[in-house]
Design a protein around this motif. Sequence first.
Motif, PDB file in Angstrom:
ATOM      1  N   LYS A 140      39.551  66.942   9.802  1.00  0.00           N
ATOM      2  CA  LYS A 140      39.575  67.800   8.618  1.00  0.00           C
ATOM      3  C   LYS A 140      40.848  67.496   7.842  1.00  0.00           C
ATOM      4  O   LYS A 140      41.939  67.475   8.404  1.00  0.00           O
ATOM      5  CB  LYS A 140      39.540  69.270   9.030  1.00  0.00           C
ATOM      6  CG  LYS A 140      39.537  70.219   7.843  1.00  0.00           C
ATOM      7  CD  LYS A 140      39.498  71.667   8.306  1.00  0.00           C
ATOM      8  CE  LYS A 140      39.499  72.625   7.122  1.00  0.00           C
ATOM      9  NZ  LYS A 140      39.480  74.046   7.582  1.00  0.00           N
ATOM     10  N   TRP A 141      40.703  67.255   6.518  1.00  0.00           N
ATOM     11  CA  TRP A 141      41.823  66.795   5.696  1.00  0.00           C
ATOM     12  C   TRP A 141      42.328  67.907   4.790  1.00  0.00           C
ATOM     13  O   TRP A 141      41.532  68.648   4.197  1.00  0.00           O
ATOM     14  CB  TRP A 141      41.398  65.611   4.836  1.00  0.00           C
ATOM     15  CG  TRP A 141      40.940  64.416   5.615  1.00  0.00           C
ATOM     16  CD1 TRP A 141      39.698  64.196   6.100  1.00  0.00           C
ATOM     17  CD2 TRP A 141      41.738  63.303   6.011  1.00  0.00           C
ATOM     18  NE1 TRP A 141      39.641  63.012   6.776  1.00  0.00           N
ATOM     19  CE2 TRP A 141      40.896  62.423   6.733  1.00  0.00           C
ATOM     20  CE3 TRP A 141      43.075  62.938   5.840  1.00  0.00           C
ATOM     21  CZ2 TRP A 141      41.330  61.231   7.273  1.00  0.00           C
ATOM     22  CZ3 TRP A 141      43.507  61.742   6.366  1.00  0.00           C
ATOM     23  CH2 TRP A 141      42.652  60.899   7.080  1.00  0.00           C
ATOM     24  N   THR A 142      43.663  68.009   4.678  1.00  0.00           N
ATOM     25  CA  THR A 142      44.278  68.976   3.760  1.00  0.00           C
ATOM     26  C   THR A 142      45.472  68.338   3.070  1.00  0.00           C
ATOM     27  O   THR A 142      46.033  67.355   3.567  1.00  0.00           O
ATOM     28  CB  THR A 142      44.751  70.244   4.500  1.00  0.00           C
ATOM     29  OG1 THR A 142      45.672  69.867   5.548  1.00  0.00           O
ATOM     30  CG2 THR A 142      43.577  71.016   5.085  1.00  0.00           C
ATOM     31  N   SER A 143      45.876  68.922   1.917  1.00  0.00           N
ATOM     32  CA  SER A 143      47.031  68.428   1.162  1.00  0.00           C
ATOM     33  C   SER A 143      47.971  69.574   0.857  1.00  0.00           C
ATOM     34  O   SER A 143      47.534  70.710   0.562  1.00  0.00           O
ATOM     35  CB  SER A 143      46.572  67.779  -0.146  1.00  0.00           C
ATOM     36  OG  SER A 143      47.666  67.547  -1.006  1.00  0.00           O
ATOM     37  N   SER A 144      49.283  69.274   0.906  1.00  0.00           N
ATOM     38  CA  SER A 144      50.279  70.306   0.618  1.00  0.00           C
ATOM     39  C   SER A 144      50.497  70.515  -0.879  1.00  0.00           C
ATOM     40  O   SER A 144      51.040  71.531  -1.287  1.00  0.00           O
ATOM     41  CB  SER A 144      51.614  69.922   1.273  1.00  0.00           C
ATOM     42  OG  SER A 144      52.158  68.764   0.649  1.00  0.00           O
TER      43      SER A 144
ATOM     44  N   LEU B 287      48.182  70.210  -4.150  1.00  0.00           N
ATOM     45  CA  LEU B 287      46.961  69.929  -4.892  1.00  0.00           C
ATOM     46  C   LEU B 287      47.231  69.716  -6.377  1.00  0.00           C
ATOM     47  O   LEU B 287      46.344  69.269  -7.107  1.00  0.00           O
ATOM     48  CB  LEU B 287      45.959  71.068  -4.699  1.00  0.00           C
ATOM     49  CG  LEU B 287      45.452  71.239  -3.256  1.00  0.00           C
ATOM     50  CD1 LEU B 287      44.499  72.440  -3.173  1.00  0.00           C
ATOM     51  CD2 LEU B 287      44.758  69.980  -2.772  1.00  0.00           C
TER      52      LEU B 287
ATOM     53  N   ASP C  71      31.865  68.421   7.442  1.00  0.00           N
ATOM     54  CA  ASP C  71      33.168  68.872   7.933  1.00  0.00           C
ATOM     55  C   ASP C  71      33.821  67.816   8.819  1.00  0.00           C
ATOM     56  O   ASP C  71      34.853  68.071   9.427  1.00  0.00           O
ATOM     57  CB  ASP C  71      33.007  70.178   8.720  1.00  0.00           C
ATOM     58  CG  ASP C  71      32.606  71.339   7.821  1.00  0.00           C
ATOM     59  OD1 ASP C  71      33.041  71.338   6.654  1.00  0.00           O
ATOM     60  OD2 ASP C  71      31.846  72.213   8.280  1.00  0.00           O
TER      61      ASP C  71
END
Length: 442
Positions: free
Chosen positions: A57-61, A63, A78
Amino acid sequence: MKPPSWLGLTLALVVLLTATTRSASGTKLNYPRVLLPIFDHISVNFTLEVVEKGCFKWTSSRLDLIQITPSYDDVDEDCSYRVVVTVINKEKRRNTAIVLAEDLVTGEVLRCDVILDVIDQLGVLTTTRELYLEEAPETFELWAQDAQGNAFTTLEGIEFHWQIASHRSHESRHGGAGDSSWSQVLRFLTFSESKFHVVPRAIERLEAAGVQGYMVLLEGINTGSARVTARLPHGEYSHVPPVDVNIMVLANLILNPSDVYILPGDTIEFKVLQLKQGKLHEIALNSQYYLEIEDETYASMSGNAAKGLKVGRTFVLLRDRNVPHDALAGNDEANSKATLPKASLTVVDPMKLTINLLPHYNWVTVEGESHEIALNLFTHDDHQITLGAKYKIQSTFDESLFYPIRVTANGSSIFGETIATGSSPVAGKFEKVSYDLGQFRI
């Protein structure tokens, strides 16, 4: 005695935990840190992926700086091991965003720092700055750096302008207005036009649109020198200076012989061979190509014939009037002067004479066989001397046993046939150097 069942379960758990720990510790991203450029009207893309694949699962600090778009290979939206990072920030200052990839099976988190900055300077990456006629086109690739000297990870999707400016050598500049047939020495090729290349994915869309990217193909079409220039055609980077590289285009030429020993006063003729379509062709010296001696103390040059003057070593140089080779050509061209073919020429005194019966190097033969009696001179350190027309080796043998059909002018090769049985001494002499073989047996 049979081990208790709990021991087997414990061992199985240990093996499973060990394998899981090793797998987790070996998981990594293809890039732990990337540097991407900022543009007003271009959104640069870069693909991050987990080398060992898996479910993440990918996230960015941030956006507001970058957009992340996971790529899904399966129906589960997912689960992805690859993500496309797109620069959306337009602010012309250094910023950093953190991209995290969480393993949904082990809970391990991988990190990549995505740094955004502006381009400060350009450079050209080359494997050679000398191209040969009729060879495969060469790839030239741009790189870019920020103000701190760090190289950007990718220039994919960015349009660049490339230009070629051919220029003449010092001699050709004074050749008159009519000598301009070679003035264009290079040309651009698209990757789709080259039979030696496939279109790189990084510039596929740019090439389809008829524009150039950070990577181009260059092909030599005439000998000479040229300057290749690349620049950023974007207003926000008008302050970034273009980058230049000097390219030499040469014919694929060979001097024969490449290393030769001769006597003082003797001459040797050199041949110029050109490799074309996989075959060697002899070419004549003309208004474009000529030979010269590097040090005229030891030898002189007339056309393609070199004459030994004094014991010592020098070089025979092949010159191309289209290609600069000295400081007279101007600073830029002198810095990129080409390495043209040259041959080693050593003027020596003879120290040894040898005689052999060819082709088997055996003096015992049979009647009716064709042979060559070879008489060769050597230096004190066993380098064979090439004998020209000025000197002659004397030889004696019984012609009733070996009939000479043809003898070279300098006496170094005697071609003939054995016509009777018997034995005969064969002797050779060159000035003060002599050799007496013994018995020639048929």
